[in-house]
Design an enzyme around this catalytic site. Structure first.
Site, PDB file in Angstrom:
ATOM      1  N   PHE A  58      39.310  19.770  36.878  1.00 32.49           N
ATOM      2  CA  PHE A  58      38.973  20.293  35.415  1.00 32.49           C
ATOM      3  C   PHE A  58      39.637  21.614  35.120  1.00 32.49           C
ATOM      4  O   PHE A  58      39.387  22.159  34.279  1.00 32.49           O
ATOM      5  CB  PHE A  58      37.654  20.344  35.015  1.00 32.49           C
ATOM      6  CG  PHE A  58      36.772  19.203  35.428  1.00 32.49           C
ATOM      7  CD1 PHE A  58      37.247  17.945  34.589  1.00 32.49           C
ATOM      8  CD2 PHE A  58      35.748  18.969  36.316  1.00 32.49           C
ATOM      9  CE1 PHE A  58      36.510  16.762  34.843  1.00 32.49           C
ATOM     10  CE2 PHE A  58      35.104  17.843  36.423  1.00 32.49           C
ATOM     11  CZ  PHE A  58      35.478  16.771  35.830  1.00 32.49           C
ATOM     12  N   ASP A  75      49.156  55.610  38.091  1.00 27.90           N
ATOM     13  CA  ASP A  75      49.069  55.981  39.638  1.00 27.90           C
ATOM     14  C   ASP A  75      47.549  57.043  39.529  1.00 27.90           C
ATOM     15  O   ASP A  75      47.410  57.571  38.600  1.00 27.90           O
ATOM     16  CB  ASP A  75      50.058  56.798  40.027  1.00 27.90           C
ATOM     17  CG  ASP A  75      51.428  56.317  40.091  1.00 27.90           C
ATOM     18  OD1 ASP A  75      51.281  54.825  40.533  1.00 27.90           O
ATOM     19  OD2 ASP A  75      52.795  56.707  40.187  1.00 27.90           O
ATOM     20  N   HIS A  79      46.913  58.377  45.280  1.00 27.04           N
ATOM     21  CA  HIS A  79      48.402  57.952  45.771  1.00 27.04           C
ATOM     22  C   HIS A  79      49.281  58.960  46.559  1.00 27.04           C
ATOM     23  O   HIS A  79      50.044  58.543  47.107  1.00 27.04           O
ATOM     24  CB  HIS A  79      49.121  57.232  44.515  1.00 27.04           C
ATOM     25  CG  HIS A  79      50.414  57.210  44.554  1.00 27.04           C
ATOM     26  ND1 HIS A  79      50.973  56.264  45.653  1.00 27.04           N
ATOM     27  CD2 HIS A  79      51.625  57.365  43.894  1.00 27.04           C
ATOM     28  CE1 HIS A  79      52.147  55.896  45.601  1.00 27.04           C
ATOM     29  NE2 HIS A  79      52.791  56.745  44.434  1.00 27.04           N
TER      30      HIS A  79
END
Length: 255
Positions: A58, A75, A79
């Site tokens: 389904f 960012d 980082h």
């Protein structure tokens, strides 16, 4: 009428419009390519698990495989080494992800020089004409680079000397990071630093200064030509990835 009701009414009668600033994400979306010996992130990929068949009669669904910094993405401070200990994607305060947009158009300069770097004086000239950069807002750099957004080679514009894409100078990055109350900046290129950002001091100064000062960067934006210079509201919607350094994001502007 409350402010929220007024916004709902504006959306209903189309006196407020929505502009999608997001580069569609697929296996062909251009991505950053780091030189050896650095390791690249994987590109985006969908793996089919079921499609209205024996695996799922389904439904249709996939597994997704992607690096954090792919396509239109934000960012987070963690980082970069200068933002170590700062916000990951999941902990960026929501109120920092919605705010006024200031669009600075440098298409003419980029047409003459794909290595163009925005300087502090460029911002000051813009402020003379348009007023101060907005509190909790986003400075969006319109370079025209989004026209290459589905072409890996043109988007990176690389040769033997490196990638040649526009960005922000080290001096302007430091000024934005320390002298403004912006939430961050947005660019149409693959990264928030210029293609030759490694040659600046410090290397990749936008990453270094902004992420080290709890400001954020959005990449690979589209349709900045549809925004007014001032007056739009930006909405950035990343996945709240715990320990995430970035996230592919849907980015809208309300006009």
């Amino acid at each position: 009428m409350t402010a929220v009701n007024a916004l709902i009414a504006g959306l209903f009668d189309k006196s407020v419009s929505i502009v999608d600033l997001t580069n569609p994400l697929s296996a062909s979306t251009p991505t950053l390519k780091l030189p050896e010996p650095f390791v690249n992130l994987i590109d985006f990929r969908l793996d089919k698990v079921a499609e209205y068949d024996a695996q799922g009669p389904f439904w249709k669904h996939h597994n997704i495989h992607t690096g954090e910094h792919v396509g239109t993405h934000i960012d987070a401070p963690v980082h970069w080494v200068s933002g170590r200990g700062g916000h990951d994607v999941s902990s960026i305060p929501p109120e920092r992800l919605i705010g006024p947009a200031a669009v600075l158009d440098v298409r003419a300069q980029v047409e003459d020089d794909p290595d163009f770097l925005l300087q502090i004086n460029d911002i000051r000239v813009w402020e003379t004409e348009n007023g101060p950069l907005p509190h909790n807002g986003w400075l969006l750099l319109r370079t025209g680079w989004d026209r290459f957004s589905q072409d890996q080679e043109s988007f990176l514009n690389a040769d033997d000397t490196g990638s040649h894409t526009p960005g922000i100078s080290a001096e302007a990055a430091l000024w934005i990071a320390e002298e403004t109350s912006l939430s961050g900046i947005g660019v149409e290129t693959v990264g928030i630093d210029a293609g030759r950002g490694a040659e600046l001091d410090p290397p990749f100064p936008v990453h270094y200064h902004l992420l080290g000062n709890d400001k954020y960067g959005i990449t690979s934006l589209q349709n900045l030509d549809k925004l007014p210079t001032v007056g739009a509201m930006l909405v950035v919607a990343p996945l709240p990835i715990v320990d995430g350094t970035a996230s592919p994001s849907r980015v809208y502007a309300l006009i």
